[in-house]
Design an enzyme around this catalytic site. Structure first.
Site, short mmCIF file in Angstrom:
data_model
loop_
_atom_site.label_atom_id
_atom_site.label_comp_id
_atom_site.label_asym_id
_atom_site.label_seq_id
_atom_site.Cartn_x
_atom_site.Cartn_y
_atom_site.Cartn_z
N MET A 26 0.81 -1.21 0.00
CA MET A 26 0.00 0.00 0.00
C MET A 26 0.85 1.27 0.00
SD MET A 26 -3.17 -0.58 -0.31
CE MET A 26 -3.66 -2.19 -0.89
N HIS A 139 4.11 5.43 1.93
CA HIS A 139 2.95 4.62 2.27
C HIS A 139 1.69 5.47 2.15
CE1 HIS A 139 0.29 1.80 4.32
NE2 HIS A 139 1.24 0.89 4.18
N HIS A 140 0.62 4.85 1.62
CA HIS A 140 -0.62 5.60 1.38
C HIS A 140 -1.24 6.10 2.69
CE1 HIS A 140 -3.76 7.13 -1.01
NE2 HIS A 140 -3.74 6.22 -1.96
N SER A 141 -0.93 5.47 3.82
CA SER A 141 -1.47 5.95 5.09
C SER A 141 -0.86 7.29 5.49
CB SER A 141 -1.19 4.92 6.19
OG SER A 141 0.20 4.75 6.39
N ASN A 318 -5.19 11.09 4.64
CA ASN A 318 -6.11 10.86 3.54
C ASN A 318 -7.50 11.38 3.87
OD1 ASN A 318 -4.64 8.97 1.49
ND2 ASN A 318 -4.05 8.27 3.52
#
Length: 437
Positions: A26, A139-141, A318
């Site tokens: 991710m 990381h997308h987080s 996000n």
């Protein structure tokens, strides 16, 4: 030393952690291609160091409360080592773009170490044509692709000769002490109490504005219903929706933004509508090349949409939702295909799915981590979509790093479980670059 303020991950941020597995990484990123010789590595290190204060989370790591008493939190990493995150490499002769994208493929195939801040940055020398590259991986987080605020963003200058801050003039970074297990538990409980209080305050405010609140409540419930109905209307089975392994391949396509604008000006719609139309046509050709019939086949794309409210633009995390965009691979005529995509996307924009997604996000903020993990798996189910297609509008002006002009910006998306293709598109300075993972 005072104890640091602990920021808890939102439900959306945490969902990207729960989604990650041995084969589904991710992280997102980009391949940035620059004109001219590369800067000395020490100069580049100092440049990154001089900009880190703009993105303080890049010096923070995950801390997980004991006994699943809440979602993970961001805490300062007392062992932060910039040289671990910023790396130096070179392509073998002759340094082709194919070799560069093979390097990106290998970097994208490796998960980030969750015991450290969740990012890497590579300075790549030896690219043919007197060029060099920077590969970013985050990381997308940590940051979403719609807000666009991450380390790669703050490294850019808008002028070739922009004054740099000498590293010796920077105030030394002093990490706050790591919290104890008891402090992590307390922070998790505080976060839950705070979220509950916010929802209660909204409810009280709604009671004082019954007419407005009833309308918002109706929109929210209709939006949740539309999302549920979409879940009952599954995406078709395609060769792209199969079990995947951890290894990645990365390829790019260069286009001109002016050509997409010319089409939308002549035929209506938006640039994104034209992008989805072009992707549909390319997928149709690929499917037919594999002997797959496309008559009556409408694939579904997961299209990220920002639900970020007005707030400081350097806020990380996000605040996005996703909608299912149509990919009518059965329509051969590109003009008719664009008309179909335009009508469908207009219908999505007029729907209540964004309000429904915001409502679900608020509810998920109260959910225990185990429940959230299950919900996140449903969000990326192969029943809902066939592939990710994300189109990110970028700056239409030249950008520089240490005086070197940026030539191309190829975005890199991520592959959820059982999804073999993700397409990320970004416009920059008149170009429109496609990154296929």
């Amino acid at each position: 030393m005072a104890q640091q303020h602990l920021d808890r991950l939102t439900s959306i941020d945490a969902s990207f952690l729960h989604q990650e597995g041995e084969a589904s990484h991710m992280h997102i990123g980009a391949v940035l291609v620059f004109e001219g010789p590369p800067p000395p590595f020490q100069d580049y290190l100092d440049h990154v160091r001089s900009r880190l204060h703009f993105v303080p989370r890049y010096r923070q790591k995950l801390a997980v409360p004991p006994l699943e008493t809440g979602r993970p939190l961001w805490v300062d990493d007392p062992s932060f080592n910039l040289e671990y995150h910023v790396r130096h490499t070179a392509l073998p002769y002759p340094g082709t773009e194919e070799q560069l994208f093979l390097l990106m493929s290998r970097i994208a195939s490796q998960q980030l170490d969750r015991s450290k801040p969740l990012w890497e940055n590579w300075l790549v020398e030896g690219l043919e044509g007197d060029r060099f590259a920077i590969i970013s991986k985050t990381h997308h987080s940590l940051v979403d692709g719609v807000s666009g605020v991450d380390l790669a963003t703050v490294l850019f200058d808008v002028e070739r000769d922009q004054q740099q801050t000498p590293s010796e003039d920077l105030e030394p970074w002093r990490p706050q002490p790591e919290p104890s297990g008891a402090e992590l538990v307390a922070a998790g409980i505080r976060g839950m109490v705070t979220t509950t209080a916010v929802l209660l305050a909204r409810a009280i405010g709604a009671a004082t504005r019954p007419a407005t609140s009833l309308g918002l409540l109706r929109d929210a419930f209709e939006g949740v219903g539309e999302i549920a109905w979409a879940g009952l209307n599954p995406a078709p089975v395609t060769p792209l929706n199969v079990p995947i392994g951890p290894h990645r391949r990365f390829a790019v396509v260069r286009q001109q933004l002016s050509e997409f604008k010319e089409v939308k000006d002549a035929l209506g719609g938006t640039v994104n509508d034209v992008v989805l139309t072009v992707v549909s046509g390319a997928l149709a050709e690929w499917l037919r090349s594999r002997g797959i019939r496309t008559e009556g086949l409408e694939m579904r794309a997961l299209v990220p949409v920002s639900v970020r409210v007005k707030e400081p633009q350097n806020t990380l995390g996000n605040q996005i939702t996703v909608m299912r965009g149509p990919l009518p691979v059965y329509i051969d005529d590109p003009v008719a295909r664009l008309a179909f995509v335009r009508r469908a996307m207009d219908g999505l924009k007029d729907s209540k799915q964004a309000e429904g997604a915001a409502t679900l996000a608020a509810v998920n903020n109260l959910a225990p981590p185990t429940v959230l993990a299950q919900a996140s798996r449903l969000n990326f189910s192969t029943r809902l979509f066939n592939l990710l297609v994300t189109n990110i509008p970028g700056p239409q002006m030249p950008l520089y790093v240490l005086g070197r002009p940026l030539e191309d910006l190829f975005p890199v998306a991520f592959l959820p479980e059982n999804h073999a293709l993700a397409i990320a598109i970004m416009s920059y300075n008149g170009g429109l670059d496609f990154g296929l993972l």
